[in-house]
Design an enzyme around this catalytic site. Sequence first.
Site, PDB file in Angstrom:
ATOM      1  N   ASP A   1      43.683  27.420  48.150  1.00 51.76           N
ATOM      2  CA  ASP A   1      43.714  27.675  46.707  1.00 51.76           C
ATOM      3  C   ASP A   1      43.755  26.330  45.972  1.00 51.76           C
ATOM      4  O   ASP A   1      44.461  25.405  46.381  1.00 51.76           O
ATOM      5  CB  ASP A   1      44.946  28.526  46.349  1.00 51.76           C
ATOM      6  CG  ASP A   1      44.850  29.126  44.956  1.00 51.76           C
ATOM      7  OD1 ASP A   1      44.736  30.367  44.862  1.00 51.76           O
ATOM      8  OD2 ASP A   1      44.902  28.362  43.972  1.00 51.76           O
TER       9      ASP A   1
ATOM     10  N   HIS B   1      30.167  40.491  47.955  1.00 52.98           N
ATOM     11  CA  HIS B   1      30.953  40.683  46.741  1.00 52.98           C
ATOM     12  C   HIS B   1      31.579  42.075  46.706  1.00 52.98           C
ATOM     13  O   HIS B   1      30.886  43.085  46.801  1.00 52.98           O
ATOM     14  CB  HIS B   1      30.109  40.473  45.479  1.00 52.98           C
ATOM     15  CG  HIS B   1      30.915  40.616  44.232  1.00 52.98           C
ATOM     16  ND1 HIS B   1      31.562  39.559  43.644  1.00 52.98           N
ATOM     17  CD2 HIS B   1      31.252  41.720  43.510  1.00 52.98           C
ATOM     18  CE1 HIS B   1      32.248  39.998  42.598  1.00 52.98           C
ATOM     19  NE2 HIS B   1      32.073  41.311  42.502  1.00 52.98           N
TER      20      HIS B   1
ATOM     21  N   HIS C   1      40.252  39.073  46.844  1.00 53.83           N
ATOM     22  CA  HIS C   1      40.811  37.957  47.624  1.00 53.83           C
ATOM     23  C   HIS C   1      42.250  38.264  47.967  1.00 53.83           C
ATOM     24  O   HIS C   1      42.980  38.853  47.167  1.00 53.83           O
ATOM     25  CB  HIS C   1      40.703  36.634  46.873  1.00 53.83           C
ATOM     26  CG  HIS C   1      41.246  36.673  45.476  1.00 53.83           C
ATOM     27  ND1 HIS C   1      40.547  37.217  44.419  1.00 53.83           N
ATOM     28  CD2 HIS C   1      42.411  36.227  44.949  1.00 53.83           C
ATOM     29  CE1 HIS C   1      41.265  37.107  43.322  1.00 53.83           C
ATOM     30  NE2 HIS C   1      42.423  36.524  43.615  1.00 53.83           N
TER      31      HIS C   1
HETATM   32  P1  5GP Z   1      44.081  35.842  41.067  1.00 55.84           P
HETATM   33  O1  5GP Z   1      44.901  35.441  39.872  1.00 55.84           O
HETATM   34  O2  5GP Z   1      42.725  36.365  40.680  1.00 55.84           O
HETATM   35  O3  5GP Z   1      44.794  36.745  42.021  1.00 55.84           O
HETATM   36  O4  5GP Z   1      43.878  34.509  41.912  1.00 55.84           O
HETATM   37  C1  5GP Z   1      42.820  33.635  41.709  1.00 55.84           C
HETATM   38  C2  5GP Z   1      43.160  32.368  42.468  1.00 55.84           C
HETATM   39  O5  5GP Z   1      41.995  31.598  42.579  1.00 55.84           O
HETATM   40  C3  5GP Z   1      44.211  31.512  41.757  1.00 55.84           C
HETATM   41  O6  5GP Z   1      45.338  31.322  42.627  1.00 55.84           O
HETATM   42  C4  5GP Z   1      43.474  30.202  41.472  1.00 55.84           C
HETATM   43  O7  5GP Z   1      44.296  29.054  41.643  1.00 55.84           O
HETATM   44  C5  5GP Z   1      42.338  30.245  42.473  1.00 55.84           C
HETATM   45  N1  5GP Z   1      41.124  29.550  42.042  1.00 55.84           N
HETATM   46  C6  5GP Z   1      40.502  29.669  40.831  1.00 55.84           C
HETATM   47  N2  5GP Z   1      39.396  28.928  40.806  1.00 55.84           N
HETATM   48  C7  5GP Z   1      39.304  28.332  42.037  1.00 55.84           C
HETATM   49  C8  5GP Z   1      38.339  27.434  42.609  1.00 55.84           C
HETATM   50  O8  5GP Z   1      37.344  27.036  42.000  1.00 55.84           O
HETATM   51  N3  5GP Z   1      38.578  27.014  43.879  1.00 55.84           N
HETATM   52  C9  5GP Z   1      39.677  27.442  44.591  1.00 55.84           C
HETATM   53  N4  5GP Z   1      39.804  26.974  45.849  1.00 55.84           N
HETATM   54  N5  5GP Z   1      40.585  28.292  44.082  1.00 55.84           N
HETATM   55  C10 5GP Z   1      40.399  28.730  42.813  1.00 55.84           C
HETATM   56 ZN    ZN Z   2      31.661  37.571  44.113  1.00 51.50          ZN
END
Ligand code: 5GP
Ligand code: ZN
Length: 118
Positions: free
Chosen positions: A28, A44, A95
Site C-alpha cells: 500500500d 476487474h 482489494h
Molecule cells: P480503500 O480505502 O479503498 O479500502 O483502500 C484503498 C487503498 O489503496 C488505500 O489504503 C490507499 O493507500 C491505497 N492506494 C491508493 N492509491 C494507490 C496507489 O497508487 N498505489 C498503491 N500501492 N496504493 C494505493
Molecule cells: Zn479495476
Amino acid sequence: MCLFCKIVNKEIPSNPVHESDDFLAFHDINPKAPVHILVIPKIHVDSFNEVTPETMAKMTPFIKEVAEKAGIKTSGYRVITNVGEDGGQEVKHLHFHVLGGAPLKWGHFADADPKDFL
Ligand code: 5GP
Ligand code: ZN
C-alpha cells in the site's frame, strides 16, 4: 480503466510482493501498519459484493502465501476489505488489505458508536 487495473497493466508502477495468474499483491502506498499489502484480482471486480465464490476460493490460499512471504503468517495479521460508501471503499476495484508486523489496534474501527443508533 480503474487505478488498480492500471497497476495490473503496469501503466502505474507498484511494489509487488506476490503474483499469480489470477492475483497481484503489492505494498500500500500509504501504509497503516509496518506491513500493509493490498491483494487484488487481476480481472476487474467492483467490490466484495460482486466477487464470485470461485474467485474467493482461489484468493484464500493466495492471501496465505502473501502472509508467508511477508513474514507475518505466524505472528498474526488482519485481512480487511472495505465495501461501498459506509465501508470507506475509496478504490472501486476489489482489494483485501493485509496488515501486520505489530500488534494491531481494533477500537479505532468503531468510528460510529453503536449506542448512537439504538
Ligand atoms: P480503500 O480505502 O479503498 O479500502 O483502500 C484503498 C487503498 O489503496 C488505500 O489504503 C490507499 O493507500 C491505497 N492506494 C491508493 N492509491 C494507490 C496507489 O497508487 N498505489 C498503491 N500501492 N496504493 C494505493
Ligand atoms: Zn479495476
